[in-house]
Scaffold this motif. Structure first.
Motif, PDB file in Angstrom:
ATOM      1  N   SER A 263      42.204  54.022  38.563  1.00 57.06           N
ATOM      2  CA  SER A 263      41.153  53.225  37.949  1.00 57.06           C
ATOM      3  C   SER A 263      41.429  51.732  38.100  1.00 57.06           C
TER       4      SER A 263
ATOM      5  N   TYR B  72      39.362  49.047  40.595  1.00 58.52           N
ATOM      6  CA  TYR B  72      38.743  47.850  40.039  1.00 58.52           C
ATOM      7  C   TYR B  72      39.328  46.586  40.676  1.00 58.52           C
TER       8      TYR B  72
ATOM      9  N   GLU C  84      36.621  58.535  28.034  1.00 60.27           N
ATOM     10  CA  GLU C  84      36.112  57.285  28.604  1.00 60.27           C
ATOM     11  C   GLU C  84      36.634  57.031  30.009  1.00 60.27           C
ATOM     12  N   HIS C  85      37.638  57.806  30.441  1.00 60.17           N
ATOM     13  CA  HIS C  85      38.227  57.597  31.762  1.00 60.17           C
ATOM     14  C   HIS C  85      37.408  58.230  32.875  1.00 60.17           C
TER      15      HIS C  85
ATOM     16  N   ASN D  59      36.175  56.337  35.940  1.00 61.03           N
ATOM     17  CA  ASN D  59      35.359  55.238  35.440  1.00 61.03           C
ATOM     18  C   ASN D  59      36.130  53.918  35.564  1.00 61.03           C
TER      19      ASN D  59
ATOM     20  N   LYS E  87      35.466  50.515  33.429  1.00 61.83           N
ATOM     21  CA  LYS E  87      35.937  50.363  32.046  1.00 61.83           C
ATOM     22  C   LYS E  87      37.007  49.288  31.956  1.00 61.83           C
ATOM     23  N   ASN E  88      37.537  48.880  33.111  1.00 61.36           N
ATOM     24  CA  ASN E  88      38.592  47.869  33.135  1.00 61.36           C
ATOM     25  C   ASN E  88      38.069  46.443  32.993  1.00 61.36           C
TER      26      ASN E  88
ATOM     27  N   ASN F  87      34.614  43.631  31.677  1.00 59.57           N
ATOM     28  CA  ASN F  87      33.401  43.454  30.894  1.00 59.57           C
ATOM     29  C   ASN F  87      32.202  43.298  31.824  1.00 59.57           C
TER      30      ASN F  87
ATOM     31  N   SER G 191      32.545  42.306  35.805  1.00 61.22           N
ATOM     32  CA  SER G 191      32.211  43.404  36.721  1.00 61.22           C
ATOM     33  C   SER G 191      31.074  43.008  37.653  1.00 61.22           C
TER      34      SER G 191
ATOM     35  N   GLN H 173      27.032  51.652  32.965  1.00 64.04           N
ATOM     36  CA  GLN H 173      28.207  51.250  32.192  1.00 64.04           C
ATOM     37  C   GLN H 173      27.881  50.117  31.214  1.00 64.04           C
TER      38      GLN H 173
END
Length: 226
Positions: free
Chosen positions: A84, A88, A154-155, A167, A170-171, A173, A177, A209
């Motif tokens: 993840s 990202y 949530e992962h 996901n 999720k790392n 905002n 993003s 998201q």
């Protein structure tokens, strides 16, 4: 040295657009090179992943990265976090990737790899993933998660095709993003259907998201009088 096949979690990740990036820099003068430094930096970052989990194996070749670690539920959670974060970070560098993660019998050394876990992960990446997502195999999902935990996780995100992917947004905002997405896709979506579908998917993922911060309608259908 004992040669023994053991159960491993294996992920196969492919950097999208790699061939085009190599072709771009190889066909242009030095002052117009855009990708070689970025890709080399990514290579160095990828090597550093070994330090994040004890026992994590990393194999890089061309545009592909293989991560492998002995199977346990704890190692599964750790490697999903690593993937993840890695995905990202790539997005922040303007690079998209897709992949698959599975498990199976595995043996490797520094220059030898024998693994049906990798074969399964590669098949997921090459035939199922299609868009910038890393899919977890159904078999690995069933092995790791009681059904009651999946809806609260949530992962992972369950897509409409019935597949779970990691996901990675999720790392960040919403603002960060979106800035990362703008590095990875042009203002005008590509006319190439394959590339365009990946970019549209990425925007849809962002909108899912961060529903309060939707940025762009994809306009999949155009009215005759447009």
């Amino acid at each position: 040295m004992a040669i023994e096949l053991k159960e491993y979690i294996v992920a196969f990740i492919d950097l999208l657009g790699f061939s085009a990036m190599v072709q771009h820099d190889c066909e242009r003068p030095k002052k117009e090179h855009r990708y070689i430094k970025v890709l080399y930096t990514i290579h160095l970052k990828t090597k550093e992943l070994k330090k994040t989990i004890i026992g994590l194996e990393i194999t890089q070749f061309s545009d592909s990265v293989v991560l492998a670690i002995p199977y346990s539920q704890e190692n599964y959670k750790k490697v999903v976090d690593v993937i993840s974060n890695y995905q990202y970070d790539l997005l922040n560098d303007g690079i998209l990737c897709r992949g698959g993660a599975s498990y199976g019998k595995h043996f490797s050394t520094e220059d030898f790899l024998f693994s049906n876990g990798m074969i399964d992960a590669y098949k997921i990446e090459s035939t199922i993933a299609l868009t910038p997502r890393v899919i977890i195999s159904k078999e690995l999902i069933d092995l790791v998660y009681p059904a009651s935990e999946l809806s609260k996780n949530e992962h992972l995100i369950l897509e409409s095709d019935g597949l779970y992917f990691i996901n990675y947004m999720k790392n960040g905002n919403a603002d960060d993003s979106w800035k990362a997405i703008c590095k990875a896709i042009p203002d005008e979506l590509s006319e190439n259907p394959s590339i365009r579908s990946k970019h549209i998917w990425l925007i849809d993922y962002y909108n899912h998201q961060f529903p309060e911060s939707k940025r762009k309608d994809n306009h999949r259908f155009v009215s005759p009088d447009a």
